[in-house]
Write a protein that holds these residues in place. Structure first.
Motif, PDB file in Angstrom:
ATOM      1  N   PHE A   1     -45.317  54.637   4.282  1.00 48.12           N
ATOM      2  CA  PHE A   1     -44.939  53.492   3.452  1.00 48.12           C
ATOM      3  C   PHE A   1     -44.245  54.040   2.214  1.00 48.12           C
ATOM      4  O   PHE A   1     -44.047  55.246   2.089  1.00 48.12           O
ATOM      5  N   HIS A   2     -43.871  53.178   1.299  1.00 52.10           N
ATOM      6  CA  HIS A   2     -43.307  53.634   0.025  1.00 52.10           C
ATOM      7  C   HIS A   2     -44.337  53.475  -1.092  1.00 52.10           C
ATOM      8  O   HIS A   2     -45.120  52.521  -1.099  1.00 52.10           O
ATOM      9  N   ASN A   3     -44.293  54.404  -2.014  1.00 45.90           N
ATOM     10  CA  ASN A   3     -45.228  54.440  -3.135  1.00 45.90           C
ATOM     11  C   ASN A   3     -44.598  53.691  -4.313  1.00 45.90           C
ATOM     12  O   ASN A   3     -43.631  54.155  -4.909  1.00 45.90           O
ATOM     13  N   TYR A   4     -45.172  52.548  -4.643  1.00 42.54           N
ATOM     14  CA  TYR A   4     -44.644  51.690  -5.708  1.00 42.54           C
ATOM     15  C   TYR A   4     -45.569  51.630  -6.922  1.00 42.54           C
ATOM     16  O   TYR A   4     -45.404  50.766  -7.778  1.00 42.54           O
ATOM     17  N   ARG A   5     -46.531  52.514  -7.009  1.00 43.34           N
ATOM     18  CA  ARG A   5     -47.604  52.323  -7.983  1.00 43.34           C
ATOM     19  C   ARG A   5     -47.163  52.421  -9.444  1.00 43.34           C
ATOM     20  O   ARG A   5     -47.720  51.766 -10.327  1.00 43.34           O
ATOM     21  N   GLY A   6     -46.159  53.246  -9.739  1.00 37.01           N
ATOM     22  CA  GLY A   6     -45.806  53.507 -11.130  1.00 37.01           C
ATOM     23  C   GLY A   6     -44.781  52.541 -11.695  1.00 37.01           C
ATOM     24  O   GLY A   6     -43.779  52.221 -11.046  1.00 37.01           O
ATOM     25  N   SER A   7     -45.020  52.075 -12.915  1.00 29.73           N
ATOM     26  CA  SER A   7     -44.054  51.209 -13.602  1.00 29.73           C
ATOM     27  C   SER A   7     -44.196  51.393 -15.099  1.00 29.73           C
ATOM     28  O   SER A   7     -45.196  51.941 -15.584  1.00 29.73           O
ATOM     29  N   MET A   8     -43.201  50.913 -15.848  1.00 32.36           N
ATOM     30  CA  MET A   8     -43.241  50.998 -17.314  1.00 32.36           C
ATOM     31  C   MET A   8     -42.248  50.017 -17.909  1.00 32.36           C
ATOM     32  O   MET A   8     -41.312  49.548 -17.235  1.00 32.36           O
ATOM     33  N   TRP A   9     -42.463  49.720 -19.180  1.00 36.43           N
ATOM     34  CA  TRP A   9     -41.558  48.813 -19.872  1.00 36.43           C
ATOM     35  C   TRP A   9     -41.644  49.098 -21.375  1.00 36.43           C
ATOM     36  O   TRP A   9     -42.605  49.695 -21.859  1.00 36.43           O
ATOM     37  N   GLY A  10     -40.628  48.678 -22.106  1.00 35.02           N
ATOM     38  CA  GLY A  10     -40.600  48.882 -23.546  1.00 35.02           C
ATOM     39  C   GLY A  10     -39.517  48.022 -24.171  1.00 35.02           C
ATOM     40  O   GLY A  10     -38.863  47.220 -23.492  1.00 35.02           O
ATOM     41  N   PHE A  11     -39.308  48.203 -25.470  1.00 32.55           N
ATOM     42  CA  PHE A  11     -38.391  47.349 -26.225  1.00 32.55           C
ATOM     43  C   PHE A  11     -37.347  48.182 -26.956  1.00 32.55           C
ATOM     44  O   PHE A  11     -37.620  49.295 -27.393  1.00 32.55           O
ATOM     45  N   MET A  12     -36.167  47.601 -27.075  1.00 32.69           N
ATOM     46  CA  MET A  12     -35.027  48.289 -27.683  1.00 32.69           C
ATOM     47  C   MET A  12     -34.572  47.524 -28.924  1.00 32.69           C
ATOM     48  O   MET A  12     -34.328  46.310 -28.863  1.00 32.69           O
ATOM     49  N   ASP A  13     -34.480  48.233 -30.044  1.00 30.42           N
ATOM     50  CA  ASP A  13     -33.944  47.619 -31.256  1.00 30.42           C
ATOM     51  C   ASP A  13     -32.416  47.510 -31.149  1.00 30.42           C
ATOM     52  O   ASP A  13     -31.768  48.276 -30.435  1.00 30.42           O
ATOM     53  N   GLY A  14     -31.866  46.580 -31.895  1.00 25.92           N
ATOM     54  CA  GLY A  14     -30.418  46.453 -31.973  1.00 25.92           C
ATOM     55  C   GLY A  14     -29.810  45.686 -30.822  1.00 25.92           C
ATOM     56  O   GLY A  14     -30.503  45.038 -30.031  1.00 25.92           O
ATOM     57  N   TYR A  15     -28.476  45.738 -30.762  1.00 26.15           N
ATOM     58  CA  TYR A  15     -27.689  45.063 -29.728  1.00 26.15           C
ATOM     59  C   TYR A  15     -27.928  43.545 -29.734  1.00 26.15           C
ATOM     60  O   TYR A  15     -27.716  42.876 -28.713  1.00 26.15           O
ATOM     61  N   LEU A  16     -28.335  42.987 -30.864  1.00 25.68           N
ATOM     62  CA  LEU A  16     -28.651  41.564 -30.902  1.00 25.68           C
ATOM     63  C   LEU A  16     -27.406  40.688 -30.925  1.00 25.68           C
ATOM     64  O   LEU A  16     -27.503  39.463 -30.803  1.00 25.68           O
ATOM     65  N   ASP A  17     -26.235  41.322 -31.096  1.00 26.02           N
ATOM     66  CA  ASP A  17     -24.991  40.559 -31.034  1.00 26.02           C
ATOM     67  C   ASP A  17     -24.424  40.516 -29.619  1.00 26.02           C
ATOM     68  O   ASP A  17     -23.331  39.998 -29.387  1.00 26.02           O
ATOM     69  N   LYS A  18     -25.163  41.087 -28.662  1.00 23.47           N
ATOM     70  CA  LYS A  18     -24.684  41.159 -27.281  1.00 23.47           C
ATOM     71  C   LYS A  18     -25.602  40.370 -26.357  1.00 23.47           C
ATOM     72  O   LYS A  18     -26.818  40.383 -26.513  1.00 23.47           O
TER      73      LYS A  18
END
Length: 507
Positions: free
Chosen positions: A279-296
């Motif tokens: 099978f495929h191993n899908y266990r790992g994940s992550m997320w976070g936030f980026m400052d800036g680029y608020l005009d896009k």
């Protein structure tokens, strides 16, 4: 949608397994089985995700269509953790092209050794933060962050128009089934195409019991099915039979196809039928936030993700684990203008929602697993389903190699995100049971040696040449890329071989 798309507590209580599936909600639950109606025996925890409507899981698949590279085919043998396929990339690459042109796959020619280019429609553009990630990851890690190869028609060609399909409108509601045929499914593409020949019969509500083997003719002659509603037994006869029931069900059918010649399952002289499930191993994940680029911002909710091609153990082994993994990723802006927004009502709430908030970024892994004899399925000798077919027993689990791979991804992924300036990176190991990845493979594996495999280089059973298996059950190893388009390429190649053999009177 009386519950705004959410499933009720009762639905989840009555379907604790299938309700875990990606995309399962009030709008899509009719595309999935109900737990109580389709039991199986979990010797080890295994979440078997199924959908038995016409079109099957082609209506709900993830649609990722990257090609395997030569490394995917040869790494298990080169590094000593598995068997090689009886074919190599050069044997299948033209069939990849054949499938890509027909189903419609978008992507760029990126020149990545571990993820070969194909016959692509225009790719989805990367948004501004994804472009930033692409630049940083290439400059600092020499890795490729690119637009994913996805089965979506971004610019229809004549072959797609002839199928009755049109351009993907980026509604990103694919799990509900696309009335436009914007993404590939058998309902929108291959079944209507087959209907045009005048030679197609679709017989729904049919539960396959077994393949009928004729002892005198020494070949398979048909298929026994049970009507799902009436329980009537019906036999269908044919010169050749393709088994594409989705990996574990293909194993079940062959295991249940016993005869005097094949007491342990059709074609199972080697004794490996049902073994080497992976099978495929899908266990790992992550997320976070980026400052800036608020005009896009961006114009559409694109249905395709970005992908970081496999960078582990490609030309040489460079980690403490075997195999590789790809990373899926994307960036978007939050709905609310402030993640910590105070509760609002009425017009203030609507105004806050209309202003997009900060950028967030995610990554998750899809990792290769090792095909092991101990990971297997078999038939119960005591329990049967409502149609009198033995229940499948699943005995499939993780190993130390999988744990090491998850650890590596969580470290490498976090390093890439932080190098790009992403903050508050949260890493997570779901420790989910195998099966939830919905990429189960093996059990009827291909191989050059009939003593250690079930299928030859054209996906024919070594010992029953008029039966072909071209779904995930045929896989010898898992590779790191999504496998569905490889199944399609195997199928097209096997069909061409079968047609030629029939013309010559060899089948």
């Amino acid at each position: 949608m009386p519950h705004r798309g959410d499933i009720t507590f009762d639905t989840k209580k009555n379907n604790p397994l299938i309700s875990k599936a990606s995309g399962y909600d009030e709008t899509t639950q009719h595309f999935f089985v109900k737990d109580a109606e389709h039991p199986y025996v979990q010797e080890k925890p295994f979440d078997w995700i199924r959908g038995y409507q016409v079109g099957g899981k082609s209506l709900t698949w993830g649609r990722a269509c990257a090609r395997w590279s030569e490394y995917d085919f040869t790494s298990p043998k080169r590094f000593g953790y598995g068997e090689s396929f009886p074919i190599e990339y050069n044997d299948i690459k033209d069939w990849y092209s054949h499938v890509e042109k027909f189903i419609g796959v978008c992507g760029n020619a990126d020149g990545i050794p571990s993820m070969p280019d194909g016959e692509f429609l225009p790719a989805y553009e990367l948004n501004v933060v994804e472009q930033h990630l692409q630049k940083v990851i290439k400059e600092k890690f020499n890795r490729y962050y690119v637009s994913g190869r996805w089965a979506h028609i971004t610019e229809p060609k004549q072959i797609h128009i002839d199928q009755g399909r049109t351009q993907c409108l980026n509604r990103n509601l694919c799990m509900r089934g696309c009335p436009l045929g914007g993404y590939f499914s058998s309902v929108s593409s291959t079944l209507p195409w087959a209907k045009k020949t005048g030679n197609l019969t679709v017989r729904p509500h049919s539960v396959v019991h077994s393949i009928i083997y004729d002892e005198q003719k020494q070949k398979a002659v048909g298929v026994k099915v049970i009507d799902a509603n009436t329980k009537e037994e019906i036999n269908y006869y044919a010169r050749i039979i393709f088994v594409n029931a989705s990996s574990l069900n293909s194993n079940l059918i062959l295991l249940n196809s016993t005869s005097k010649r094949f007491p342990n399952g059709l074609g199972n002289d080697s004794g490996v039928l049902g073994k080497y499930i992976c099978f495929h191993n899908y266990r790992g994940s992550m997320w976070g936030f980026m400052d800036g680029y608020l005009d896009k911002y961006y114009k559409v909710a694109k249905p395709a993700e970005c992908i970081i091609a496999n960078y582990s153990n490609v030309e040489k082994r460079d980690t403490d684990f075997f195999g590789g993994y790809v990373v899926y990723s994307g960036a978007s802006r939050e709905r609310l203008s402030d993640r910590n927004i105070e509760p609002l009502l009425g017009a203030e709430y609507k105004e806050a929602m209309s202003e997009p908030g900060a950028w967030s970024v995610y990554m998750y892994m899809q990792g290769e697993t090792i095909a092991k004899e101990s990971n297997h399925v078999r038939l119960s000798t005591t329990e049967k389903d409502q149609w009198g077919i033995p229940l499948l027993i699943t005995s499939v689990g993780y190993d130390d190699n999988d744990d090491k791979m998850v650890k590596d991804f969580l470290e490498q992924g976090k390093a890439m995100m932080e190098a790009a300036g992403i903050k508050e990176v949260n890493t997570h190991d779901s420790k989910q049971a195998p099966g939830l990845d919905i990429h189960e493979m093996g059990g009827v594996r291909m191989g050059s040696n009939p003593n250690t495999s079930m299928l030859n280089e054209f996906n024919q059973l070594h010992h029953c040449k008029n039966v072909f298996v071209t779904d995930g059950a045929c896989m010898t190893s898992t590779g790191s890329q999504s496998p569905s388009i490889l199944y399609m390429a195997f199928t097209a190649r096997a069909v061409a071989h079968a047609v030629e053999a029939m013309k010559k009177g060899n089948l």
